[in-house]
Design a protein around this motif. Structure first.
Motif, PDB file in Angstrom:
ATOM      1  N   GLU A 328       0.844  -1.191   0.000  1.00 16.19           N
ATOM      2  CA  GLU A 328       0.000   0.000   0.000  1.00 16.19           C
ATOM      3  C   GLU A 328       0.878   1.239   0.000  1.00 16.19           C
ATOM      4  OE1 GLU A 328      -3.365   2.296   2.757  1.00 16.19           O
ATOM      5  OE2 GLU A 328      -2.367   0.483   3.487  1.00 16.19           O
ATOM      6  N   ARG A 330       0.309   5.471  -0.182  1.00 13.82           N
ATOM      7  CA  ARG A 330      -0.753   6.462  -0.103  1.00 13.82           C
ATOM      8  C   ARG A 330      -0.180   7.864   0.075  1.00 13.82           C
ATOM      9  NH1 ARG A 330      -3.192   4.548   4.079  1.00 13.82           N
ATOM     10  NH2 ARG A 330      -2.536   6.054   5.665  1.00 13.82           N
ATOM     11  N   TYR A 360      -3.806   6.630  -3.889  1.00 14.82           N
ATOM     12  CA  TYR A 360      -3.144   5.446  -3.362  1.00 14.82           C
ATOM     13  C   TYR A 360      -3.002   4.384  -4.439  1.00 14.82           C
ATOM     14  CZ  TYR A 360      -8.109   4.368  -2.610  1.00 14.82           C
ATOM     15  OH  TYR A 360      -9.456   4.194  -2.753  1.00 14.82           O
TER      16      TYR A 360
END
Length: 706
Positions: A328, A330, A360
């Protein structure tokens, strides 16, 4: 579990130490012993009851605040011996904090406690530390130098009218000190059984005639928790963090600030991942999970001649998570304008506008998680207005509302009304009615999670099944926001200039809460097995792995109700005691018969909501200032059982003894969780985290400040 022998010994030492009556006090490092002895008990209490800003976005006495607000001071943090922000939050009445492994906590208030708890809004110096992935908080990267925290203001109950969506059950506002208050050098270092090694250094100085700055660096290496059999879970946690903060005044009297932090850390969580080849869960250990990121915050405040002022604040935040299962990344940019005006003696109006952009990139590394789309950009537009109306010297009415547009559910409105009756300077009665919303998250709308083993083999509904029964959860992009309507009433009083008493009763009504419901059909890589009328993987020697396909729906309503009591007692100039107790009740209901999983062997959604949180919690904290600059502190806390997590009730003891040498040097020894060698605080199935237990621990700390 019975207290250990060394715990009983500590209790005996404590009993002998409280006997002397000719004692000195120096509870505040900025005030000398003689200075404190000259203060009255009323003045001593006033030192520990700071003004708050989180309730109404303006400075006001805590006694007059129309909300269930609790303040953790810098002294509370230092003398409790906590080493992280989540552990400090255990002090708050009604706040339920459970540790799952070395770096993961579930934190909530007034119900709905879980690893993915999503009804608390958390801010650090005005920066919202919110993950749109699950509408919660990545607590393992919410850190700073604890000595630099001025206070943590915690509102129990909705704060959405001012702070926005997801401020449903509470707001946690972490406020760091002004750079002018952190001048000179500070060094903190130590080691222990669980806190294997840690250190931090901060230095502050002046910027010309009107400015101040500080810069810091901290690092720690924390040992992993324990497996159920007492062996090491090997989920050690290391983190490095550096930052700075600058505050200054301009020539025209305006105030400006700039601050930034960078961090880089590694954890090794114990994971259980379903293997599609062997049709069994694999245990993953010693697999690194790396996280890094940082932020930059800037603000400017301009005062006007009529007493009004405006503030412009913006921040940029970068977060990167390299998990074994997914990656991830972001980026968040946020800009907010706020204006306070005083149109008359009876009105104090604050209004503001906000804009947030979040980009993201999510990439799955296993077949168990599917994310769509992998790249996404979300925008949030907001406006709020609040009018604090002075009806008379004793009565005040506050009306406020927030208006938002988000990319999940469109336009939303969240109003609030509160009434304050200032019976006297020592007595306040307040009432509040408010609405709040929890908007859907990415994981609830766009993620498919599979391979969740929810039943033991001996409990499998299909006779002879040797493989685990699995749950698949698919996101639903048609979800509505979860809705709350809350009623609260509170009373505060200061008795005899020695005792502060605070009690709050609340009733919350939730609508459109998320429920797990049956999803027609089978997902890819599964087939429909007519012999069991369910979806299944392969055959694994003729024994299929059964998968129950589910999705989310706004299928539940719930009522929560409770009572929260806090007392602060300045027993003597050298001894302070604090006690709090909270009761919570939860009743949940399905909206209709079709809004539940129909398979009878799955626990119902209602049962899950009603048993996520403890019904009773309590804290007792004691701070004692002994002769010759010795300090003795203890903290006893009680947590009721968590039925859904199958966690027993427990009582924990933390103990700290410290000695100061002059004004600059302090040596302390802290023991934590001393009633149990180890204990389980939470257990769940959805994240894949292994079951690990918190251990008894000790650490030694040296702090030098000049």
């Amino acid at each position: 579990m019975k207290p250990s022998n060394h715990t009983l010994l500590l209790a005996g030492i404590f009993s002998s130490l409280i006997a002397p009556v000719n004692l000195q006090a120096d509870s505040d490092p900025e005030i000398t012993d003689d200075g404190l002895l000259d203060l009255s008990l009323e003045e001593l209490i006033a030192l520990d009851v700071p003004d708050v800003t989180s309730v109404s976005k303006r400075k006001q006495r805590l006694m007059d605040s129309p909300a269930a607000v609790f303040v953790i001071t810098n002294e509370d943090i230092q003398r409790s011996g906590v080493t992280s922000i989540p552990e400090a939050l255990r002090m708050v009445p009604g706040m339920q904090v459970a540790r799952l492994n070395s770096n993961t906590w579930s934190i909530s208030t007034r119900g709905f406690n879980y690893i993915f708890a999503n009804k608390l809004l958390v801010l650090i110096d005005g920066r919202t530390v919110y993950s749109p992935l699950f509408s919660g908080v990545n607590w393992d990267v919410q850190d700073t130098m604890l000595e630099d925290i001025a206070r943590i203001e915690v509102i129990r109950g909705p704060g959405a009218a001012l702070w926005g969506a997801n401020a449903v059950n509470g707001v946690i506002n972490i406020i760091t000190k002004h750079a002018a208050d952190t001048q000179g050098g500070l060094l903190s270092t130590g080691f222990g059984s669980e806190e294997k090694a840690f250190g931090a250094y901060r230095y502050g100085g002046e910027l010309g005639d009107y400015g101040y700055y500080r810069a810091f660096f901290k690092t720690f290496n924390r040992d992993g928790l324990a497996n159920k059999d007492g062996t090491d879970a090997n989920d050690d946690w290391t983190l490095k963090r550096a930052g700075f903060k600058a505050n200054w005044r301009t020539a025209n009297g305006a105030e400006a600030s700039l601050q930034s932090e960078l961090y880089d850390g590694t954890t090794r969580p114990d994971l259980k991942i379903f293997n599609e080849t062997t049709l069994s869960p694999d245990r993953i250990i010693n697999q690194s999970r790396d996280q890094k990121g940082g932020h930059l915050i800037g603000s400017y405040k301009q005062y006007q001649a009529d007493g009004s002022h405006f503030t412009l604040k913006g921040y940029y935040d970068r977060y990167e998570n390299y998990d074994y299962r997914f990656t991830e990344k972001r980026d968040t940019a946020d800009l907010e304008f706020q204006h306070q005006i005083l149109p008359g003696n009876d009105h104090d109006i604050i209004w503001g506008l906000g804009y947030r952009l979040t980009q993201y990139n999510l990439n799955s590394a296993t077949n168990n998680i599917t994310m769509a789309p992998a790249r996404r950009t979300d925008r949030l537009y907001s406006a709020f207005v609040q009018d604090h109306i002075t009806l008379s010297p004793q009565w005040a009415l506050t009306l406020s509302s927030r208006f938002e547009h988000n990319d999940f559910t469109g336009y939303e409105i969240q109003p609030n009304a509160s009434l304050t009756w200032k019976i006297s300077d020592e007595q306040t009665l307040w009432m509040k009615a408010a609405s709040a919303l929890k908007t859907p998250s990415i994981s609830e709308t766009s993620v498919i999670s599979r391979g969740i083993a929810f039943l033991r083999e001996e409990d499998a509904p299909v006779p002879g099944t040797a493989t685990p029964d699995l749950l698949a959860i698919s996101g639903n992009d048609q979800l509505d926001s979860e809705k709350l309507f809350a009623l609260e009433v509170g009373y505060r009083e200061q008795f005899n200039n020695r005792l502060l008493f605070d009690i709050t009763a609340f009733f919350n009504q939730y609508r459109d809460l998320l429920a797990y419901v049956d999803q027609p059909g089978c997902l890819d890589r599964t087939t429909f097995d007519s012999s069991v009328m369910l979806c299944s993987y392969g055959d694994n020697g003729g024994k299929p792995a059964v998968e129950y396909s589910t999705t989310f729906a706004n299928g539940l309503t719930a009522n929560t109700y409770g009572l929260e009591v806090t007392t602060d007692w300045q027993a003597t100039p050298w001894w302070k005691l604090q006690f709090n107790y909270s009761f919570l009740g939860v009743d949940a209901f399905s909206k209709d018969s079709g809004s539940a999983i129909t398979n009878s062997y799955l626990r119902g959604n209602e049962h899950l909501l009603e048993t996520l949180s403890a019904n009773n919690t309590a804290n007792i904290r004691s701070y004692m200032n002994l002769p010759h600059q010795w300090y003795l502190d203890f903290w006893v806390r009680y947590m009721d059982n968590l039925k859904d997590a199958e966690v027993s009730a427990y009582t924990a003891l933390d103990f700290r003894v410290a000695k100061k040498f002059g004004k600059d040097l302090e040596l302390s020894l802290t023991g934590k969780n001393l009633f149990d060698k180890q204990r389980l605080e939470f257990d769940e199935i959805f994240s894949g985290l292994g079951e690990t237990e918190v251990q008894e621990s000790w650490y030694l700390q040296l702090r030098w400040q000049h």
